[in-house]
Motif scaffolding. Structure first.
Motif, PDB file in Angstrom:
ATOM      1  N   ILE A 322      24.651  32.591  36.167  1.00 30.91           N
ATOM      2  CA  ILE A 322      26.103  32.490  36.364  1.00 30.91           C
ATOM      3  C   ILE A 322      26.825  32.775  35.039  1.00 30.91           C
ATOM      4  CG2 ILE A 322      27.984  30.838  36.817  1.00 30.91           C
ATOM      5  CD1 ILE A 322      26.149  29.613  38.994  1.00 30.91           C
ATOM      6  N   GLN A 323      26.312  32.172  33.975  1.00 25.68           N
ATOM      7  CA  GLN A 323      26.933  32.391  32.663  1.00 25.68           C
ATOM      8  C   GLN A 323      26.905  33.873  32.281  1.00 25.68           C
ATOM      9  OE1 GLN A 323      25.591  29.650  29.732  1.00 25.68           O
ATOM     10  NE2 GLN A 323      26.861  30.521  28.120  1.00 25.68           N
ATOM     11  N   GLN A 324      25.761  34.535  32.558  1.00 32.98           N
ATOM     12  CA  GLN A 324      25.648  35.955  32.201  1.00 32.98           C
ATOM     13  C   GLN A 324      26.603  36.816  33.022  1.00 32.98           C
ATOM     14  OE1 GLN A 324      21.486  35.770  32.845  1.00 32.98           O
ATOM     15  NE2 GLN A 324      20.934  35.961  30.695  1.00 32.98           N
ATOM     16  N   VAL A 325      26.725  36.491  34.304  1.00 30.99           N
ATOM     17  CA  VAL A 325      27.624  37.244  35.188  1.00 30.99           C
ATOM     18  C   VAL A 325      29.078  37.087  34.706  1.00 30.99           C
ATOM     19  CG1 VAL A 325      28.620  37.078  37.502  1.00 30.99           C
ATOM     20  CG2 VAL A 325      26.156  37.314  37.225  1.00 30.99           C
ATOM     21  N   LEU A 326      29.420  35.871  34.292  1.00 32.59           N
ATOM     22  CA  LEU A 326      30.788  35.647  33.800  1.00 32.59           C
ATOM     23  C   LEU A 326      31.014  36.362  32.470  1.00 32.59           C
ATOM     24  CD1 LEU A 326      31.228  31.869  34.732  1.00 32.59           C
ATOM     25  CD2 LEU A 326      32.329  33.832  35.818  1.00 32.59           C
ATOM     26  N   GLU A 327      29.956  36.369  31.640  1.00 29.27           N
ATOM     27  CA  GLU A 327      30.099  37.024  30.327  1.00 29.27           C
ATOM     28  C   GLU A 327      30.360  38.516  30.441  1.00 29.27           C
ATOM     29  OE1 GLU A 327      26.783  35.790  27.906  1.00 29.27           O
ATOM     30  OE2 GLU A 327      27.735  33.827  27.649  1.00 29.27           O
ATOM     31  N   VAL A 328      29.792  39.165  31.458  1.00 20.02           N
ATOM     32  CA  VAL A 328      30.053  40.605  31.587  1.00 20.02           C
ATOM     33  C   VAL A 328      31.374  40.865  32.325  1.00 20.02           C
ATOM     34  CG1 VAL A 328      27.635  41.284  31.443  1.00 20.02           C
ATOM     35  CG2 VAL A 328      28.639  40.912  33.689  1.00 20.02           C
ATOM     36  N   GLY A 329      32.085  39.808  32.643  1.00 18.78           N
ATOM     37  CA  GLY A 329      33.450  39.984  33.147  1.00 18.78           C
ATOM     38  C   GLY A 329      33.597  40.025  34.662  1.00 18.78           C
ATOM     39  N   ILE A 330      32.519  39.717  35.398  1.00 12.50           N
ATOM     40  CA  ILE A 330      32.637  39.709  36.869  1.00 12.50           C
ATOM     41  C   ILE A 330      33.417  38.458  37.289  1.00 12.50           C
ATOM     42  CG2 ILE A 330      31.341  39.638  39.045  1.00 12.50           C
ATOM     43  CD1 ILE A 330      29.098  41.159  37.555  1.00 12.50           C
ATOM     44  N   ARG A 331      34.455  38.661  38.097  1.00 12.66           N
ATOM     45  CA  ARG A 331      35.351  37.555  38.455  1.00 12.66           C
ATOM     46  C   ARG A 331      35.708  37.610  39.935  1.00 12.66           C
ATOM     47  NH1 ARG A 331      34.211  36.465  33.939  1.00 12.66           N
ATOM     48  NH2 ARG A 331      35.530  36.177  32.118  1.00 12.66           N
ATOM     49  N   THR A 332      35.771  36.447  40.573  1.00 12.60           N
ATOM     50  CA  THR A 332      36.439  36.373  41.877  1.00 12.60           C
ATOM     51  C   THR A 332      37.934  36.205  41.584  1.00 12.60           C
ATOM     52  OG1 THR A 332      35.802  34.052  41.831  1.00 12.60           O
ATOM     53  CG2 THR A 332      34.581  35.478  43.348  1.00 12.60           C
ATOM     54  N   LYS A 333      38.743  36.300  42.632  1.00 12.45           N
ATOM     55  CA  LYS A 333      40.194  36.345  42.418  1.00 12.45           C
ATOM     56  C   LYS A 333      40.732  35.108  41.700  1.00 12.45           C
ATOM     57  CE  LYS A 333      44.474  37.537  44.660  1.00 12.45           C
ATOM     58  NZ  LYS A 333      45.380  36.686  45.381  1.00 12.45           N
ATOM     59  N   ASP A 334      40.208  33.927  42.067  1.00 10.63           N
ATOM     60  CA  ASP A 334      40.731  32.677  41.503  1.00 10.63           C
ATOM     61  C   ASP A 334      40.557  32.585  39.994  1.00 10.63           C
ATOM     62  OD1 ASP A 334      37.948  32.562  42.374  1.00 10.63           O
ATOM     63  OD2 ASP A 334      37.953  30.513  41.611  1.00 10.63           O
ATOM     64  N   ILE A 335      39.574  33.302  39.427  1.00 11.75           N
ATOM     65  CA  ILE A 335      39.366  33.221  37.976  1.00 11.75           C
ATOM     66  C   ILE A 335      39.666  34.551  37.276  1.00 11.75           C
ATOM     67  CG2 ILE A 335      37.779  31.256  37.899  1.00 11.75           C
ATOM     68  CD1 ILE A 335      35.432  33.220  37.966  1.00 11.75           C
ATOM     69  N   SER A 336      40.221  35.505  38.027  1.00  9.44           N
ATOM     70  CA  SER A 336      40.527  36.797  37.385  1.00  9.44           C
ATOM     71  C   SER A 336      41.952  36.764  36.825  1.00  9.44           C
ATOM     72  CB  SER A 336      40.394  37.944  38.393  1.00  9.44           C
ATOM     73  OG  SER A 336      41.456  37.888  39.306  1.00  9.44           O
ATOM     74  N   GLU A 337      42.179  37.571  35.823  1.00 12.76           N
ATOM     75  CA  GLU A 337      43.541  37.648  35.282  1.00 12.76           C
ATOM     76  C   GLU A 337      44.389  38.488  36.239  1.00 12.76           C
ATOM     77  OE1 GLU A 337      43.721  38.758  31.064  1.00 12.76           O
ATOM     78  OE2 GLU A 337      41.654  38.055  30.975  1.00 12.76           O
ATOM     79  N   THR A 338      45.698  38.204  36.227  1.00 10.74           N
ATOM     80  CA  THR A 338      46.599  38.926  37.121  1.00 10.74           C
ATOM     81  C   THR A 338      46.446  40.438  36.925  1.00 10.74           C
ATOM     82  OG1 THR A 338      48.061  37.142  36.469  1.00 10.74           O
ATOM     83  CG2 THR A 338      48.996  38.763  37.959  1.00 10.74           C
ATOM     84  N   ASN A 339      46.423  41.152  38.050  1.00  8.11           N
ATOM     85  CA  ASN A 339      46.317  42.623  38.056  1.00  8.11           C
ATOM     86  C   ASN A 339      44.983  43.182  37.558  1.00  8.11           C
ATOM     87  OD1 ASN A 339      48.905  42.794  39.050  1.00  8.11           O
ATOM     88  ND2 ASN A 339      49.806  42.798  36.992  1.00  8.11           N
ATOM     89  N   LYS A 340      44.025  42.303  37.310  1.00  9.01           N
ATOM     90  CA  LYS A 340      42.680  42.772  36.933  1.00  9.01           C
ATOM     91  C   LYS A 340      41.825  42.835  38.206  1.00  9.01           C
ATOM     92  CE  LYS A 340      42.507  43.131  32.328  1.00  9.01           C
ATOM     93  NZ  LYS A 340      42.332  42.012  31.418  1.00  9.01           N
TER      94      LYS A 340
END
Ligand code: NAD
Length: 361
Positions: A322-340
């Motif tokens: 999970i940490q590695q997936v987050l580190e490479v920038g994979i995000r679901t909508k709730d944790i993504s920046e607006t317009n990303k």
């Protein structure tokens, strides 16, 4: 052989559960974990089939299981049925039935998500707290309780905060044993300067600490603890407290991490059998849209492997993936920046799955 009961529940419950099941089945096959899986019904789904939110069949499955993973229950379609039949009653029912007295709420902030917190990055980055809350005693259950009318005709509400020595002792043991697997520090939170019930709490926790010389114990009044959680949360490792204080402090600590879609929890009985579930509800507003973040459920599955089944290695592998997936920038909508750009529930599950596959290859 470890028997796991999966209770997907309602709305996004089955969506996030599908991702957890996929990963658990993969690890089971790859690492020969000897897990067996069974599905059951709880909440609205159970009400639709059996007319009860925690039916007899699920009760039997729950008793027979070594650990239980739950999605989430509830939804507006059951808001107007008789109170005792509502989905949330199923949740209270299973917790009481299995005597789950220890509630574990980790608040862990991955450095790559530090921007999602409402606090400054340097205050929360790398945060790793475990709040251990007593779940079946204290003021939520104490008698006498009620609303009475006084002689002068005025109404008065009253509750009783009560803890017996044995109740304090057993939750203290849970906290110390968990601290032994972590940074070996326990902070016991009370209001011993004002409430006799927590004066006893402090005395008993101090006694229990003598059996854990490798763990450092400190005490803190709850008002100070609330302040310190916001001021300098990284000072804490394990915090142990009663039902009421734990309810409030665990929600405050959870919010330091930014998103409800990332928060797992566990509720344990005296034998470490547990019910594991994400902290979020069934999110009817986003169900069926592929917008649910499955990570809280995956992290709950990791807790289940670690605490009830003592399978530390696969638990760590899930958390690292999970940490590695987050580190490479994979995000679901709730944790993504607006317009990303963001990925779906299933794509997030697949990303963790593929990471695990790569690690184990
Ligand atoms: P909720 O946690 O379901 O949703 C609150 C907000 O967070 C919503 O905007 C939702 O879209 C969002 N959210 C929740 N989980 C998410 C996830 N995994 N990914 C992305 N976004 C997510 O709380 P609510 O709306 O107050 O309650 C909805 C239903 O859930 C109600 O029926 C309630 O009783 C029930 N509920 C169940 C549990 C449980 O099963 N343990 C806990 C809380 C609420």
């Amino acid at each position: 052989m470890h028997k796991i009961l999966l209770l997907p529940g309602d709305h996004i419950g089955p969506e996030v559960m599908a991702e957890a099941e996929k990963i658990l089945r993969f690890l089971n096959a790859e690492m020969k974990l000897n897990l067996t899986f069974e599905q059951g019904l709880l909440g609205g789904a159970a009400y639709e089939k059996y007319g009860e939110p925690y039916p007899e069949k699920t009760q039997q499955q729950a008793l027979a299981a070594d650990a239980i993973l739950l999605g989430a229950v509830g939804g507006p379609e059951w808001d107007n049925i008789e109170r005792s039949k509502r989905p949330e009653r199923g949740l209270l029912g299973i917790r009481a039935h299995l005597k789950l007295f220890a509630n574990l709420r980790p608040a862990l902030l991955y450095p790559s998500l530090a921007d999602a917190s409402s606090l400054k990055k340097e205050i929360v980055s790398g945060l790793d707290i475990l709040i251990v809350r007593e779940l079946t005693g204290g003021i939520y259950f104490g008698e006498p309780r009620g609303i009475r009318t006084l002689a002068n005709g005025e109404r008065q509400g009253y509750n009783t905060d009560v803890y017996s020595e044995s109740e304090i002792r057993r939750i203290a043991h849970v906290a110390f044993q968990l601290a032994q697997q972590r940074d070996k520090r326990v902070c016991s939170v009370d209001k011993a300067n004002v409430l006799e019930v927590t004066e006893l709490w402090r005395e008993i926790v101090t006694q229990v600490a003598q059996q854990y010389p490798d763990v450092q114990l400190s005490h803190m009044y709850v008002d100070n603890a609330a302040m310190q959680l916001i001021r300098a949360p990284k000072q804490f490792d394990v915090m142990v407290t009663g039902n009421l204080f734990g309810d409030i402090l665990s929600d405050a600590a959870a919010m330091l991490t930014g998103s409800i879609g990332l928060l797992p929890s566990a509720s344990l009985d005296a034998n470490n059998k547990g019910l594991y579930e994400p902290c979020h509800g069934s999110a009817p507003d986003i169900s069926g849209k592929g917008l649910a973040n499955p990570l809280a459920t995956l992290l709950s599955a990791a807790m289940m492997l670690r605490y009830s089944l003592k399978l530390t290695k696969p638990a760590v592998l899930i958390e690292q993936a999970i940490q590695q997936v987050l580190e490479v920038g994979i995000r679901t909508k709730d944790i993504s920046e607006t317009n990303k750009p963001f990925v779906s529930t299933q794509q997030m599950g697949d990303a963790v799955f593929n990471q695990l596959k790569e690690t184990l290859a």
